[in-house]
Structures are given as C-alpha cells and as structure tokens.
Design a protein around this motif. Sequence first.
Motif, short mmCIF file in Angstrom:
data_model
loop_
_atom_site.label_atom_id
_atom_site.label_comp_id
_atom_site.label_asym_id
_atom_site.label_seq_id
_atom_site.Cartn_x
_atom_site.Cartn_y
_atom_site.Cartn_z
N GLY A 282 -10.42 -19.24 7.24
CA GLY A 282 -11.90 -18.56 6.89
C GLY A 282 -11.72 -17.24 5.69
O GLY A 282 -10.69 -17.07 4.51
N GLY A 283 -13.55 -16.70 5.20
CA GLY A 283 -12.76 -15.96 4.33
C GLY A 283 -13.85 -14.88 4.12
O GLY A 283 -15.20 -14.83 5.51
N GLN A 284 -13.61 -13.52 4.16
CA GLN A 284 -14.75 -12.16 3.63
C GLN A 284 -15.30 -12.52 2.31
O GLN A 284 -14.65 -12.79 1.42
CB GLN A 284 -13.81 -11.74 4.18
CG GLN A 284 -14.48 -11.81 5.66
CD GLN A 284 -13.23 -9.94 6.66
OE1 GLN A 284 -12.39 -10.35 5.74
NE2 GLN A 284 -13.72 -10.69 7.34
N PHE A 285 -16.40 -11.99 1.60
CA PHE A 285 -16.46 -11.20 0.80
C PHE A 285 -17.26 -9.59 0.61
O PHE A 285 -18.11 -10.03 1.61
CB PHE A 285 -18.27 -12.60 0.21
CG PHE A 285 -17.08 -14.16 -0.76
CD1 PHE A 285 -16.36 -14.29 -1.36
CD2 PHE A 285 -17.26 -14.95 -0.07
CE1 PHE A 285 -15.85 -15.25 -1.56
CE2 PHE A 285 -16.66 -15.99 -0.25
CZ PHE A 285 -15.92 -16.16 -1.00
N LEU A 286 -17.15 -9.15 -0.13
CA LEU A 286 -17.73 -8.21 -1.02
C LEU A 286 -18.72 -8.49 -1.49
O LEU A 286 -18.66 -9.47 -2.63
CB LEU A 286 -16.77 -7.20 -1.53
CG LEU A 286 -15.96 -6.11 -1.29
CD1 LEU A 286 -15.15 -5.91 -2.28
CD2 LEU A 286 -16.44 -5.48 0.10
N VAL A 287 -20.06 -7.76 -0.66
CA VAL A 287 -21.55 -8.31 -1.41
C VAL A 287 -22.53 -7.22 -1.95
O VAL A 287 -22.45 -6.19 -1.12
CB VAL A 287 -22.09 -8.93 -0.61
CG1 VAL A 287 -23.67 -9.62 -0.98
CG2 VAL A 287 -21.85 -10.30 -0.39
N THR A 288 -23.07 -6.95 -3.08
CA THR A 288 -23.60 -5.91 -3.71
C THR A 288 -25.12 -7.16 -3.74
O THR A 288 -24.89 -7.35 -4.74
CB THR A 288 -23.77 -4.53 -4.13
OG1 THR A 288 -24.13 -3.80 -4.42
CG2 THR A 288 -23.07 -6.14 -5.72
N ARG A 386 -9.31 -3.46 0.23
CA ARG A 386 -10.69 -4.50 -0.52
C ARG A 386 -11.27 -4.02 -2.14
O ARG A 386 -11.40 -4.86 -2.61
CB ARG A 386 -11.23 -5.12 0.51
CG ARG A 386 -10.24 -5.66 1.69
CD ARG A 386 -11.73 -6.66 2.24
NE ARG A 386 -10.69 -6.98 3.62
CZ ARG A 386 -10.82 -6.03 5.12
NH1 ARG A 386 -11.64 -4.95 5.00
NH2 ARG A 386 -10.32 -6.82 5.91
N ILE A 387 -11.11 -2.80 -2.28
CA ILE A 387 -11.92 -2.13 -2.85
C ILE A 387 -10.71 -2.33 -3.63
O ILE A 387 -11.34 -2.23 -5.58
CB ILE A 387 -12.36 -1.20 -2.52
CG1 ILE A 387 -13.47 -0.45 -1.28
CG2 ILE A 387 -13.16 -0.26 -4.04
CD1 ILE A 387 -15.19 -1.58 -1.91
N PRO A 399 -17.46 2.31 -4.13
CA PRO A 399 -17.53 1.37 -2.95
C PRO A 399 -18.92 1.32 -1.86
O PRO A 399 -18.88 0.88 -0.75
CB PRO A 399 -16.53 2.05 -1.75
CG PRO A 399 -15.68 3.10 -2.98
CD PRO A 399 -16.34 3.19 -3.70
N SER A 400 -19.30 2.73 -1.66
CA SER A 400 -20.81 2.55 -0.97
C SER A 400 -21.72 1.50 -1.24
O SER A 400 -23.35 1.11 -0.05
CB SER A 400 -21.43 3.78 -1.10
OG SER A 400 -21.61 3.51 -2.58
#
Length: 520
Positions: A282-288, A386-387, A399-400
């Motif tokens: 599986g996968g995860q992403f950081l999103v803004t 991750r950051i 990060p926020s």
Amino acid sequence: MSNTDVFTKQHHLIKITSHADVVLIGAGIMSATFGMFLRILEPTWKIHIYERLHKPAQESSNVWNNAGTGHAAFCELNYTQYNHKDYSIDISKAIAVNEAFEISRQFWAYLVQTQVIKCPSSFINSVPHMSFVWGEENVYFLKKRFQALQSSILFSGMVFSEDLQQIHQWIPLVVNGRNTSQKIAATRMEMGTDVNFGALTQQLLNKLKKSLNFNMYVQHDVECIKHNNDTTWNVHIIDQQSKQRKCIHTNYVFVGAGGRSLSLLQSSDVPEISGYAGFPVGGQFLVTKNPKIVTQHLAKVYGKASINTPPMSVPHMDTRILNGDKILLFGPFATFSSKFLKYGSWLDLFHSFNKHNFIPMLQAGIDNFDLLKYLIHQLTMSDMKRIDELKKYYPTVNPSDWTLIKAGQRVQIIKKNNKNRGILQFGTEVVSSNDRTLSALLGASPGASTVVSIILELLDTMFNDKIDSDTWKNKLINMIPSYPNNLNNNIILVNKIRRYTCNILKLNYIEATDHQHPTC
C-alpha cells in the motif's frame, strides 16, 4: 436461450440468469476503456460490467489512490536502467512507456472530438515533468540519462540544467533553503501532464450507460469464473443488496479488478495462472492544499530511489489538479497489509496461496530481502521522519501544512522466470487462457497511463480473427491515428500526432527537432 436456461457443468445444474457477449469485471479505467473500444468496434455486442463496490473507480483508478502522473518516462528515473560497470544507460523501457502514453493521448483526443468527453481539462492538464537529484554521482547519472534520451526523438524538448538560479526559477520550493554549495541538477519537460483517471473513468462509463447493449452493475461481487465444455464461460456473482446469486453466461471475460484479478484467475482453473502469486503493497502520501505553498510549485518532481529500494519507492513531489483545484502531494510511503484491495479482506493474501505458487513466493521473498527491510523501515517511520524525507525536496517545510493520507493498494506480480524460480516483477502483465477467451491484467504502475496500448494487446489476443479486418482497422486508425506504426525515430509522425493531441486536449506542445540542445 432464455433467462431460465440451465447448463450442466460437472454434474451440477446451473441456472443462467443472463447472457452477454463480453463480461468485464471491475469498473476501473481498464474495463471502462475496454468497454468503450468494444462499443465502437462492435456496437451490437452485449457488454456487462460488474463492480463489487457501490460506485466505479474507487480502487486504483480513484484520484486519491494514485499520483496521476501520466507516466511518459520524462521524469521517472527507474525507467532508464544504469549499468554501473560500463556507465551505459538503457532507454528501451522509457521509449516503450512513452510510446504507450502517446497512444493513450490519441484515444483521449478522439473522445473529446466525438463529444464523449466535453472538457479535456476535467481529466488532463499540462504539468511539467522534472527529475531532480543532488550529489556528484547522481548529477553525473542524470546528465548521462539526459544525453542517452536525446537519441530518441520522443524526448526532444527536454532540457537539463545544473544552474541553481535556473532550477530555482522552475521549482522554487525545492531550491529555497537548500545549501548553495550542494551540487544539484534537474531535467524538465514542458509536455508533462497530470491525469485524473477517476474522472476519466466516470465519464467513459456515463457515456457507455446510455448505450442500448451495455449494462453496468454495482455492488455485484464476482465469486468465480468457470469454463464450460465449449469456449464459453459462466461468471458466478452475488448481488450484495438482494443477496441473490446470479450466473452470467458469456463468450469472453476480461478481469480488470486490480488486486482481485489474481484470485479470480485462480478460480477459473486455467493452467496459465499456475505459479503466479501476488505481493501486496500500500501507499501513503503527504498532502497540502495551502494556496501559499501550492501556487509556488507547478511540476511533478521525481527523485532517485535510495540504494537497495524497489522502484515503487521513488520519491516525488507532485502538482495535482482535482476538479480545477491544485494540491501538492509528496510520497510515497509504503504500507503493508494482507489485503489485495483497499476495500478488500485481510485474508486476501492467505487465500491466494496454493500448491503451485507457494514455493515461487518463498523464492521471491528470499531474493528480495532488501524489499522486506525497506517495508519494515517504512512501517516504523514516525511522522517527523516522513517530514524529514519531505525536507529533502522542500527544505523550508512547515509540518503543520501537511496531512498524511492513505492511498491505494497495489499487488505486485510474483511469477516463475525461465529458470523456474519465483521472481518479483514490477509493472503490468496480461495473462490469457489458451483459447484466448479469458484475459486478466495483473500488476501495477504504469498501468493506467498505458491503458490504451494494453487494450490493443487485449484486442489482438482475444479477437485475433477480427483485428485485421478492414472494419476494425479503419475504426482503430480513426481512434488512434498512428496505429499501427511506431513513433520513435519518425519525427514527421511524432510532430503530427503531438500537434493533434495537444491541440484537442489543450496541452503544451513542443515541436520535436533533430538538433538537440544539451543544456539550457
């Protein structure tokens, strides 16, 4: 035959509730595209699509479950193999992927021309594709890669730079806050795109649902596929709402059900699936969505995977355009689950074991110990780690501003090689029965981007008696003007096709030339 027909199969009576010429399993980009091709080529055929979820395009085709890159090999470094012994670079896979994506774009242009899709920006938009690296060795590799790609007309228009100011102009977020003494390099291709495969799938299906000979059924779970004594198939289904069991009699079956494809192929008992297994990742992403950040970055920036990590680990910071809104996405971060689908069962992996694939799975596991170590590292990664990874591509990150989201579930292929040993294979593969009436797509990226070339392969496999007919040929050329020619090394055809697709799809166009400019 009527809806009350009964077939005898292995001494059991089977009540046939419906008949179809072709059954497509899974309502994602593959089945939607295949269905559209078949409707155009054979408008009188009865086509059924069965989807286990409550609406289509909710697994790998969903816009949040993939990076939407529109894989063209402009920025993905893993499509060019580097030989560390003689320092040569093999670009054959990059050429194949780019040709396949150009075929997809031609079909999408046809859909816009014929009003199947009214607004191309609803699913495809221009976003430059870039590769970015740092460090002496990686800069050397990127320059060598760029020079190797210049031997193909398909990569005309790509530019390379080691100049800090130029790269800052392209991607300020990536350069701001970086140590100015750090050696960096980037390539840039203005003809890159962002693709919303979920929106494309939905629009294809909306058009298909208006056809007289097309039916789509959601919340219908296919249990198994069984061969009849002739060349036909019975597809056994549960209607999840009514709990009614159905059996569909059909001439042809295509399984485009993502992670479910393996188990359905196994249920068919075709010998061609013997030895195949699947490894779920599986996968995860950081999103803004912060507009102050998003407006400073317009590119899909792909980096270089760390040593001893799989191709799926290539880090990238992408501009995404979703329903007209821009977001930034960074990842992927791998997850592990025994599910073969995001909305699957925890028992999927264990149910896929059998006497034919257990040993190949063990062999692939032994030979890919680095992958296991990579997954363990990813699974134990903290939010701050991750950051820290994101900081390599966005040094001044706050990060926020970023949120971690869960993306799709993929199943990588495990199969026997020519030495009869199980190997883990990245990419996609079509597996078909000996009589060519059943086909399935296994594997992952770059599947969606190369969907049309995969459909052409399926047509050639399943309908070999028709694909060379004048009727089908003329229709295929109408849909894909370059068919059946190759684009590589044909500058006149490349410019003609790209000018046509970019004009119809409202995308950036760069005229290919024989004289390359090695740096900008």
